[in-house]
Design an enzyme around this catalytic site. Structure first.
Site, short mmCIF file in Angstrom:
data_model
loop_
_atom_site.label_atom_id
_atom_site.label_comp_id
_atom_site.label_asym_id
_atom_site.label_seq_id
_atom_site.Cartn_x
_atom_site.Cartn_y
_atom_site.Cartn_z
N ASP A 10 0.76 -1.18 -0.09
CA ASP A 10 -0.08 0.07 0.00
C ASP A 10 1.05 1.11 0.08
OD1 ASP A 10 -2.44 1.44 0.12
OD2 ASP A 10 -2.98 0.26 1.82
N GLU A 16 -9.88 7.26 4.28
CA GLU A 16 -9.08 6.81 5.48
C GLU A 16 -8.32 7.99 5.78
OE1 GLU A 16 -5.41 4.59 3.29
OE2 GLU A 16 -6.88 4.89 1.67
#
Length: 821
Positions: free
Chosen positions: A320, A516
């Site tokens: 990620d 997020e």
């Protein structure tokens, strides 16, 4: 650094660490894990032979290049002539040529430009195509006019795997239609603490439903894999993510630590992955988060022993966003530990160049073994062959007509209707009867941004407008059409005020867009302060008007006061662009029937107070009324169960004309320090005069005028901003320079020269500056304990008006201003 004419936005609150004892072990015992196996059709003998022959000819530089992925905001196609990278992505804030609102043709052109350079034979005659990935997490949400589906939490309420597979097919067709072959989806998280800002990316609290959806979405996106045949031009590679337990972190902290035993890790959080692997998922993404203190990007037990071993995954594991930089002993440009643990491809959006150079050295000196390097390359090439990216059996993608096709929009409308959950319908106020006079109000009534949520056009989704989805309808537009078609009259009101008393009022309200980090909240209390939406509900109810509440949110929240104030309450989640799906269920036609009834069931328990995890459900998971139900919901307790005011906000420092709790604003000069409460300071005090001013709304700015050397400071708790540092966040300041004189900005003890930014600011206009947190870290700031995020110091003649300052994500590769002397 350039300034931009952008008004203030909002930033979510993050949570403070709480003491807890973590289970001691992050050791994996493969026997405890479920067995799975990538299908044999993921490859074939002839392809494996081609891959082996290719690897044998590749240089170490070419092999390492396959392991590195860069973001389009920091790399150009020409860079691939020097750096043979294997992958390109477009992050949530990145678009072709810096334009987030680029068309499908623009995207296809950009992908083609990168691919064309990658396919030019290098000195040894080899040419290896790049693979291009995007976050298409609720439809192809990167492109205006694409088909936008409800976010995953709403799809979980539908409880229909067959629908999920059709949604995957549509999403794949539109991604492929823009020339792209890889999406970072589906998310298989099983959120345990709904304060987590990514809760809406999880389908449900039930691991079995998540597993059923994992299989359906992978098959929808990729189609069934066939041996010896490439994935066709209407399908794309799926990514099962985030491995593992991103939804199980302590206190719901994004990128936090799952402090749980291995049995719970497997039983709650791993169940979606065997289903995804068995269905043929070509890639898996590692999670930012940790398990018992060990970052997943560096946990060999998870990535190699469990995922690639017991679960038989034969595709490749991608990281990620700079997640490798969080592994112990690593930085974003140096992390052999991740590759050795089983990561196959670094996601290195802005760190790719230094990481590539370092990894080449590590591959040459044996820090990364030749066998591990070749294994990672083999897995990546296997996926590229399966997608038809090589000249042999090349697959073309780029059917622009697929974007927002009518049949696709119809499926999205169906999904919206099936996602709605009816929590209350006292007195049978729903469905709205034919011929009714209807008032539609609330901040979400006519807001494409609020009903679409984050990961829509941009990462946080805050700037979405109706123009981005001209083939969509806001809830107001859909309601107005449905009411009119049934012989009634609908009126839109921004504030709930009406001229003629309606038969029923529909109030659409809820969370504003977030993704997020910025979506993390300290409690589940909806609008704990300045409860304007509750006031609207109560005012309409007091006037004797039946009230329908339509709640837009990425998670169940403590809304008992709002439920009490409404006759009917609908959990609408984040439905996306097709507002007609809401009207299909809420409004009856002339025949007295609605196009669809309520069928949705809660995918997570709905809380009875503001605490999380939800220990005391008001409505259990699986609850959901239908029009056949006649039960009444009694008055509910409105006690939040915790001291909401004490929870911590560490990212939003100043907005709405004031410092945001727990941060305070002070004036400092030779005479000492004085805190600014509200309104103007005594004009006789010190060398820095301040007063509240109107910029875009009443008293939404603070004017500062220097008559001598002085500073204003925002100070508060010792905030830990290392997570934001590791993820390319920046300090944002929205200001107006009223009189230009050089000044200094201090953040966490590090000083930055603002002279050039002040000089470049447009006179008399609100502008935005963004300074990456890495600039302050480089200048010596300690981001583990920031108690003064903003101090601006100047001298006589300087005049500034502060509108907003916060920490937020940026998708640009911004330069650092010089350090102050």
């Amino acid at each position: 650094m350039a300034t931009a004419l952008l008004l203030a936005g909002t930033a979510g609150a993050a949570m403070a660490d709480s003491p807890a004892t973590a289970p001691a072990s992050a050791e994996v015992h493969p026997a405890l894990w479920p067995a799975a196996k990538s299908p044999a059709a993921i490859t074939d003998a002839a392809t494996e032979a081609r891959i082996a022959a290719l690897i044998a000819k590749m240089t170490i530089e070419q092999k390492v290049g396959q392991l590195v992925q860069a973001d389009i905001s920091t790399i150009t196609p020409k860079d691939l002539e020097t750096y043979p990278l294997g992958s390109i992505l477009a992050g949530g804030n990145s678009g072709p040529n810096g334009n987030e609102r680029s068309s499908a043709a623009d995207w296809a052109k950009l992908v083609g430009e990168f691919r064309a350079v990658s396919l030019r034979p290098q000195a040894n005659g080899l040419a290896i195509p790049i693979i291009f990935g995007v976050d298409a997490v609720h439809g192809h949400n990167n492109i205006p006019g694409a088909t936008l589906f409800p976010h995953n939490i709403g799809l979980g309420a539908a409880r229909e795997p067959e629908l999920i597979q059709r949604i995957g097919q549509v999403t794949a067709a539109e991604i492929a239609g823009s020339g792209i072959e890889w999406t970072f989806a589906p998310t298989l998280a099983v959120p345990q603490d709904l304060r987590w800002g990514r809760s809406y990316e999880g389908y449900a609290a039930d691991p079995k439903l998540v597993a059923d959806y994992a299989k359906a979405m992978v098959l929808g996106l990729q189609g069934p894999l066939v041996a010896g045949r490439s994935v066709d031009g209407t399908h794309v590679a799926a990514t099962a993510k985030h491995f593992l337990a991103d939804g199980g972190t302590f206190e719901g902290r994004d990128q936090g630590d799952a402090k749980i035993g291995e049995d719970e890790l497997v039983a709650k959080h791993a169940q979606g992955y065997p289903a995804a692997i068995d269905a043929g998922s070509l890639t898996v993404m590692a999670s930012f988060s940790s398990w018992n203190g060990i970052k997943n990007h560096g946990n060999k037990g998870l990535l190699t022993d469990a995922l690639k071993g017991k679960m038989g995954f034969e595709g490749f594991v991608v990281g990620d966003w700079n997640g490798h930089g969080q592994v112990a002993g690593c930085s974003v440009t140096d992390c052999a530990q991740s590759i050795n643990a089983g990561l196959d491809m670094f996601m290195a959006p802005d760190s790719w160049k230094g990481l590539y150079e370092t990894t080449v050295k590590q591959a040459k000196d044996g820090t990364i073994s030749a066998a591990r390097l070749d294994d990672a390359v083999r897995r990546i090439l296997r996926v590229k062959y399966k997608l038809g990216l090589f000249d042999v059996e090349h697959v073309d993608r780029g059917d622009f007509a697929a974007i927002g096709a009518p049949g696709h929009l119809a499926i999205a409308r169906e999904a919206v209707a099936k996602s709605l959950v009816l929590l209350k319908n006292n007195g049978g106020v729903l469905p709205i009867k034919a011929g009714a006079r209807v008032l539609v109000t609330g901040p979400g009534a006519n807001s494409m941004a609020m009903q679409s949520g984050g990961w829509t056009i941009s990462w946080q989704g805050t700037d979405v407008t109706h123009a981005d989805f001209p083939n969509g309808q806001t809830i107001w537009e859909a309601m107005e059409t449905a009411v009119r078609d049934a012989g009634g009259i609908a009126t839109l009101s921004d504030d709930g005020v009406y001229k003629e008393k309606p038969d029923v009022a529909v109030v659409v309200f809820g969370e504003h867009p977030y993704a997020e980090f910025q979506g993390d909240v300290p409690t589940l209390d909806y609008q704990p302060a300045d409860a304007k939406d509750l006031a609207t509900l109560k005012a309409l109810k007091a006037a004797g008007i039946p009230v329908v509440a339509v709640f837009l949110s990425g998670r169940p929240m403590f809304t008992n006061p709002e439920i009490n104030a409404a006759d009917a309450f609908v959990a609408a989640w984040l439905p996306g662009s097709q507002g007609n799906g809401v009207a299909d269920v809420l409004v009856a036609g002339k025949d007295g029937r609605t196009a669809r009834g309520f069928t949705g069931k809660l995918p997570f328990a709905w809380p009875a107070d503001a605490r999380s995890p939800v220990e005391k459900p008001q409505f259990e998971a699986g609850y959901g009324l239908t029009y056949a139900d006649r039960s009444k919901v009694p008055l509910l307790s409105e006690k939040p169960g915790i001291d909401v005011a004490s929870m911590l906000n560490v990212e939003n420092f100043f907005s709405g004309g004031r410092a945001r709790a727990p941060w305070t604003l002070s004036i400092i000069d030779a005479g000492g320090s004085r805190q600014v409460e509200s309104g103007p300071l005594d004009s006789s005090y010190g060398l820095l005069k301040t007063r509240s001013v109107d910029v875009a709304a009443q008293e939404d700015g603070k004017s500062f005028v220097w008559t001598g050397p002085a500073s204003f400071r925002l100070s508060g708790p010792n905030a830990d901003l290392t997570r934001q540092l590791n993820n390319s966040f920046a300090l944002r300041i929205d200001w107006r320079v009223d009189s230009a004189v050089p000044a200094t900005l201090t953040f966490g003890g590090a000083n930055i020269d603002l002279g050039a930014l002040i000089a470049a600011a447009p006179a008399g206009k609100v502008a935005t500056i963004k300074i990456p947190l890495r600039c302050f870290a480089t200048a010596g700031a300690d981001l583990t304990r920031v108690d003064a995020p903003v101090t601006i110091s100047g001298d006589k003649g300087l005049a500034l008006t502060l509108v907003n300052t916060n920490v937020e994500a940026v998708g640009e590769n911004l330069a650092c201003p010089p350090a102050a002397k």
